[in-house]
Design an enzyme around this catalytic site. Structure first.
Site, PDB file in Angstrom:
ATOM      1  CB  SER A 142       5.774  -9.553  27.605  1.00 27.81           C
ATOM      2  OG  SER A 142       6.255  -9.091  26.362  1.00 27.81           O
ATOM      3  CE1 TYR A 155      10.800  -7.931  29.584  1.00 31.80           C
ATOM      4  CE2 TYR A 155       9.790  -8.702  27.550  1.00 31.80           C
ATOM      5  CZ  TYR A 155       9.732  -7.950  28.706  1.00 31.80           C
ATOM      6  OH  TYR A 155       8.602  -7.220  28.995  1.00 31.80           O
TER       7      TYR A 155
END
Length: 250
Positions: A142, A155
């Site tokens: 990410s 996350y």
């Protein structure tokens, strides 16, 4: 272009029911790979799209956060296809809460699926690939592999961890013919970003910062995945490829 040909290869793609996992699975099939679609939800749409391309497609429905089922899942894939040449660790979750209010269970759930499962499934697949002398593992990272984000501490931590794991596995397995790399998507129109896209002001501010002037679509991740899954990337090891419309360059 033969280096990009995946004919005769089998790819196991997690989180393949929709979003990026679906886009990656279809792209790999377009390049010639047969697909084992692994997801907690039905991957019927993905299977139909792959079958229409003339490729073999099998579905395994399983909750990947239950790590006791990972070996069985991989064994089932082998029973269906005979070999797994490509593993795409795409399945993941996100929980959005400010850090001061972030529930411990939310933290644990995200780390468990996004990082622990990625390691354990990679370990299982890695043993198979090392024995065969070749293989490709692609971990979905990410932009928050590089940045802190807002309201997503679990996350962010998990995606930093996945990047480190990618490098660690690459160091150990490159000499055995197994390439381990990652893709760091930018802002992609998926279920995980639905809450942000519904916030008109935040969506507009994000879009303004993307040099490409638009959010990515799941299929935008497909081409890079084909590259990393193919022999064209045989000398790439431990790299995380940003596919973000230029976000990280801004």
């Amino acid at each position: 272009m033969s280096k990009f040909d995946l004919s005769g290869k089998t790819a196991l793609v997690t989180g393949s029911a929709r979003g990026m996992g679906q886009g990656i699975a279809i792209a790999l099939a377009e390049a010639g790979a047969d697909i084992v679609a692994v997801s907690m939800n039905t991957s019927a749409d993905t299977i139909d799209a792959i079958s229409s391309l003339g490729r073999q497609a099998a579905e395994i429905r399983v909750d990947l956060s239950d790590q006791s089922k990972l070996q069985t899942t991989f064994d089932q894939a082998l029973e269906l296809t005979g070999h797994v040449d490509i593993l795409v660790n795409n399945a993941g979750i996100i929980r959005r809460t400010p850090a001061k209010d972030h529930a411990v269970q939310d933290w644990l759930d995200v780390i468990d699926l996004n990082l622990n499962t990625v390691f354990l499934l990679s370990q299982i697949a890695g043993r198979h690939m090392i024995d065969r002398g070749s293989g490709k593992i692609i971990n979905i990272c990410s932009m928050l592999t590089y940045q802190g984000g807002i309201n997503v501490p679990g996350y962010t931590a998990s995606k930093h961890g996945v990047a480190g794991l990618t490098k660690a596995l690459a160091n150990e397995w490159a000499a055995s013919g197994v390439q381990v790399n990652g893709i760091a998507p930018g802002y992609i129109e998926t279920d995980n970003t639905a809450a942000i896209r519904e916030d008109k002001e935040r969506r507009a501010s994000i879009t303004e910062r993307i040099p490409a002037g638009r959010w990515g679509k799941p299929e935008d991740i497909g081409g890079p995945a084909v590259f990393l899954a193919s022999s064209a990337s045989d000398y790439m090891n431990g790299h995380v490829l940003c596919v973000d419309g230029g976000w990280m360059a801004r």
